[in-house]
Design a protein around this motif. Sequence first.
Motif, short mmCIF file in Angstrom:
data_model
loop_
_atom_site.label_atom_id
_atom_site.label_comp_id
_atom_site.label_asym_id
_atom_site.label_seq_id
_atom_site.Cartn_x
_atom_site.Cartn_y
_atom_site.Cartn_z
N MET A 291 0.82 -1.20 0.00
CA MET A 291 0.00 0.00 0.00
C MET A 291 0.86 1.26 0.00
SD MET A 291 -3.35 -0.64 2.35
CE MET A 291 -2.89 0.59 3.46
N GLN A 292 1.87 1.26 0.88
CA GLN A 292 2.75 2.43 0.96
C GLN A 292 3.46 2.67 -0.37
OE1 GLN A 292 5.27 1.39 4.20
NE2 GLN A 292 3.95 2.30 5.75
N ASN A 293 3.85 1.59 -1.02
CA ASN A 293 4.60 1.72 -2.26
C ASN A 293 3.75 2.18 -3.43
OD1 ASN A 293 7.28 0.86 -1.57
ND2 ASN A 293 7.34 0.10 -3.69
N TYR A 294 2.61 1.52 -3.61
CA TYR A 294 1.82 1.77 -4.81
C TYR A 294 0.87 2.95 -4.67
CZ TYR A 294 3.93 -2.27 -6.88
OH TYR A 294 4.85 -3.14 -7.40
N LEU A 295 0.62 3.35 -3.43
CA LEU A 295 -0.25 4.51 -3.24
C LEU A 295 0.57 5.75 -2.87
CD1 LEU A 295 -3.12 2.82 -1.20
CD2 LEU A 295 -2.99 3.12 -3.66
N ALA A 296 1.90 5.62 -3.02
CA ALA A 296 2.79 6.69 -2.55
C ALA A 296 2.45 8.04 -3.18
CB ALA A 296 4.24 6.34 -2.83
N ASN A 297 1.99 8.02 -4.45
CA ASN A 297 1.71 9.31 -5.11
C ASN A 297 0.45 9.99 -4.56
OD1 ASN A 297 0.31 7.21 -6.14
ND2 ASN A 297 0.51 7.79 -8.30
N LEU A 298 -0.29 9.28 -3.69
CA LEU A 298 -1.46 9.92 -3.08
C LEU A 298 -1.08 10.75 -1.86
CD1 LEU A 298 -4.05 6.99 -3.22
CD2 LEU A 298 -3.76 8.88 -4.83
N GLY A 299 0.22 10.71 -1.52
CA GLY A 299 0.68 11.52 -0.40
C GLY A 299 0.14 11.03 0.92
N SER A 300 -0.28 11.98 1.76
CA SER A 300 -0.69 11.60 3.11
C SER A 300 -2.01 10.82 3.14
CB SER A 300 -0.80 12.84 3.99
OG SER A 300 -1.63 13.79 3.35
N LEU A 301 -2.66 10.75 1.98
CA LEU A 301 -3.88 9.96 1.89
C LEU A 301 -3.62 8.50 2.25
CD1 LEU A 301 -6.63 11.06 1.10
CD2 LEU A 301 -6.33 10.11 -1.17
N VAL A 302 -2.38 8.06 2.02
CA VAL A 302 -1.99 6.68 2.34
C VAL A 302 -2.30 6.36 3.80
CG1 VAL A 302 -0.09 5.04 2.45
CG2 VAL A 302 -0.16 6.74 0.64
N LEU A 303 -1.98 7.33 4.67
CA LEU A 303 -2.17 7.11 6.10
C LEU A 303 -3.65 6.94 6.41
CD1 LEU A 303 0.37 9.64 7.61
CD2 LEU A 303 0.58 7.16 7.41
N ILE A 304 -4.49 7.73 5.71
CA ILE A 304 -5.93 7.62 5.95
C ILE A 304 -6.43 6.26 5.47
CG2 ILE A 304 -8.18 8.60 5.33
CD1 ILE A 304 -6.76 11.33 5.12
N ILE A 305 -5.96 5.84 4.30
CA ILE A 305 -6.36 4.53 3.79
C ILE A 305 -5.89 3.43 4.75
CG2 ILE A 305 -6.12 2.89 1.89
CD1 ILE A 305 -5.79 5.32 0.04
N GLN A 306 -4.64 3.58 5.23
CA GLN A 306 -4.10 2.61 6.18
C GLN A 306 -4.98 2.52 7.42
OE1 GLN A 306 -0.05 3.05 7.89
NE2 GLN A 306 0.64 2.56 5.83
N GLY A 307 -5.36 3.69 7.93
CA GLY A 307 -6.22 3.73 9.10
C GLY A 307 -7.55 3.05 8.84
N ALA A 308 -8.13 3.33 7.65
CA ALA A 308 -9.42 2.74 7.30
C ALA A 308 -9.31 1.22 7.23
CB ALA A 308 -9.90 3.31 5.97
N VAL A 309 -8.24 0.73 6.59
CA VAL A 309 -8.03 -0.72 6.49
C VAL A 309 -7.95 -1.33 7.88
CG1 VAL A 309 -6.34 -2.49 5.82
CG2 VAL A 309 -6.91 -0.66 4.23
N PHE A 310 -7.23 -0.63 8.75
CA PHE A 310 -7.05 -1.13 10.11
C PHE A 310 -8.39 -1.22 10.84
CE2 PHE A 310 -5.89 -0.29 14.64
CZ PHE A 310 -5.31 -1.53 14.85
N ILE A 311 -9.21 -0.16 10.70
CA ILE A 311 -10.51 -0.14 11.38
C ILE A 311 -11.40 -1.26 10.85
CG2 ILE A 311 -12.64 1.20 11.69
CD1 ILE A 311 -10.81 3.72 11.70
N VAL A 312 -11.44 -1.41 9.54
CA VAL A 312 -12.24 -2.48 8.94
C VAL A 312 -11.77 -3.83 9.46
CG1 VAL A 312 -12.77 -3.68 6.78
CG2 VAL A 312 -12.85 -1.19 6.86
N CYS A 313 -10.47 -3.96 9.52
CA CYS A 313 -9.88 -5.23 9.96
C CYS A 313 -10.29 -5.56 11.39
CB CYS A 313 -8.37 -5.13 9.83
SG CYS A 313 -7.51 -6.59 10.37
N VAL A 314 -10.16 -4.57 12.27
CA VAL A 314 -10.47 -4.81 13.68
C VAL A 314 -11.96 -5.07 13.88
CG1 VAL A 314 -10.55 -3.71 15.95
CG2 VAL A 314 -8.48 -3.57 14.59
N LEU A 315 -12.79 -4.35 13.09
CA LEU A 315 -14.23 -4.49 13.29
C LEU A 315 -14.77 -5.78 12.69
CD1 LEU A 315 -15.57 -0.88 12.68
CD2 LEU A 315 -15.27 -2.07 14.84
N THR A 316 -14.23 -6.22 11.55
CA THR A 316 -14.84 -7.35 10.86
C THR A 316 -14.10 -8.67 11.05
OG1 THR A 316 -13.70 -6.74 8.84
CG2 THR A 316 -15.96 -5.94 9.11
N PHE A 317 -12.79 -8.65 11.01
CA PHE A 317 -12.10 -9.91 11.30
C PHE A 317 -10.93 -9.69 12.23
CE2 PHE A 317 -11.10 -8.32 7.11
CZ PHE A 317 -9.71 -8.34 7.01
#
Lengths: 333, 261
Positions: A291-317
Amino acid sequence: MSKQAETTNRTTAIHQSRPPSDARARMTRHHMIVFALIGLFVVIAPQFLYPVFVMKLLCFALFAMAFNLMLGFGGLLSFGHAAFFGGAAYAAGYAAKVWGWPPELAIAFAVLVAAVMGAAFGFLAIKSRGIYFAMITLAFAQMVYFYALQAPITGGEDGMQSIPRNALFGLVDMSGDGPFYWMVVVIFIIGVLFMYRVIHSPFGEVLKGIRENEPRMISLGYQVQRYKLLTFVISAALSGLAGGTKALVFHLASLVDVHWTMSGEVVLMTLIGGMGTIFGPIVGATVIVTMQNYLANLGSLVLIIQGAVFIVCVLTFREGIVGVIAKWLKTRL
Amino acid sequence: MTSRHDDGADYVLTAKGLTKVFGGIRAVDNVDLSVRRNSIHALIGPNGAGKTTCFNLLTKFLTPSKGTITYEGEDVTNLAPAAIAQKGLVRSFQISAVFGGMTVLENVRLALQRRVHGRSFDFWRSSKCLNSLEDEAVQLLEDVGLEDFLHDRAADLPYGRKRALEIATTLALDPRLLLLDEPLAGMGQEDIGRTSDLIKRVAETRTVLMVEHNLSVVATLSDRITVLARGAVLAEGNYAEVSEDPAVVEAYIGEPNDTYD
C-alpha cells in the motif's frame, strides 16, 4: 480396576489420540505448502517486481514476525520495537561505512546490538505488565530516537547515508541489487525457519502457556520472568536482523526507522495479518508495504487509507487475514 | 494430639505468626498453622476471614508482612512462587486455572514438561521431543476420569471437569503438598462426590491443605480443621471439636450470607 481392564482402558485412550495426531500432521503439511509458496514467490518475484521492493517486503515481514513472537506468542505488547529495528539499522550502517565490514558481519553486528539492547530494555520492562509494559518500551525507544537525532555518528536529521554494500565474505560483489537480492532471501529464510522452530519448541509451548494463564504457569513452577526476557531478547535480535538488512538494502539508516510510528506500523502489520499466527505477519507486512509503495503518489492519503483498512480489519475480522483463512481451512497457519 | 505439636518432623508445612497488612487492614493477623504429613487439613471461615490471603502467603503469591513459613524443615518465607512450586508445594486457584486454548492433554503435558525437562529454555529443539510425555499424561487424565476428553479444548469442558483437569495438572508435578483453593466451589452434587473421592485418593500419599466452603465435605474429608475469622485463628481441631466451639458458631451465625450447607 483389574489390570486387564486398565490395559483396555489405556488402549482406548491411546487409540483416541489417533485423529488429533493426524490433525497435527495435516497442519504440518499445510505449513509446508505455505513455505513452498513463499519459496516459489521469492524465486520468481524479481521477474515481475522491482527487487528493492521485494527486499523491503522481506525485511518488514521478518520484522513483523519477530514482533509477533512477543505479542502473539508471549502476550507481550511492546510499543518500542522501532528501537531494535532502527538501532540495528544504524549499527549495520556504521559497521559497513566506518569500519568497512562486509555485509554478513555488519548484519551480525546489528543483530548483536539489538540483542544487547533487548536484554537491557527487557530486563527493566518485563517487571511491569499490559499498558505499563507498552509505555516503558515506548519510553526506551524514544531515548534511542533522541540519541539517533543528536549523536554525531548517526547523521541527525539526514540519517546515515550511502551505506556501502561491501563484498560478501570480502569476495563476492554485492553492490548490485541482483546478487544482494539472494542474500536477503537467504537471511529471510533463515529468520523464518528459526522463528518457526522457536514457536514449535518446548520453549514455545511454555510461552503459549504464559499467554494463556500466567499465574498458573508460576504455580506450576515456571520462572515466567526468565521466559519473557528470553522472548524479548530473541524478538529484539530478529528485529535487528530485519533492520540491519534493511539498512544495506536502501544504503540508508534514518530517523524513520527509529521513530515511534515504526513501532506502530509493526503492530498494524501483525494485527492485519493475524496476531498469534505463524504466517500472518508476512501477509500483514505485504499488505502495508504494498500500500505504501503503490499509493505513494497519493501523499498523506496513504495514512488515511491505512487507518481505514485497520478499522475495517479490527471491526470485521479480529483474527486478521491469516486467522480468518485458518478458520475456513480448520487449521492453524 | 497436642502433645506432639512441637515435633517438627511430623509437619510438612508450618507457619508462625503469619501477618499480612494491606494499607492498615490486617487481612491475616498472627496466624499459626501446622499441616501434618499425609493428612487433609481444611481452612474454613466466613467470607473475608482471610483464607485466600493466607493461601497466597503460603504459596508466596503474596509476601508476608511478618512471620515465617517452614516447609519440610526449610525456611521458605523469602522464596519466589515458582521456586516453592519446584520444591513440591503446588497450589490450585479459586477461579478454575486451566489453559483454555489448549487441549486437555496439552494442559497436563505442560506440567509434565516442567517436571521432566526442568527449567530448560530449549528454543532450538523441536517440540516433538515432548511426545514421550503423552503416555504419562493420558495415565494422569484417566485417574481423574477425563480419558474421553483428551483432545477437547480445555475451555469447552464443563465446570466440574475443569476442576478435575486442574487437579490432574497439579498431580503431574508429583507434589508433596497440594494447596487447593475451594476445589468444590460451583460444582453440582455429582461432581462434588467424584472430586472429593479424588481428593481422598490423592491424600493417601500426599498432604492436602484446602480452603473450602462446603462444610459437609469438610466434615467428611478433613482430618483437621482451622477456622479463621477476621484474619485470625478462631479455633482448631477435628470437625466435632470446632463445630461445637461457641466462638465458631457465633462467627458463622453472625454472617448469614455465608454458605452454611
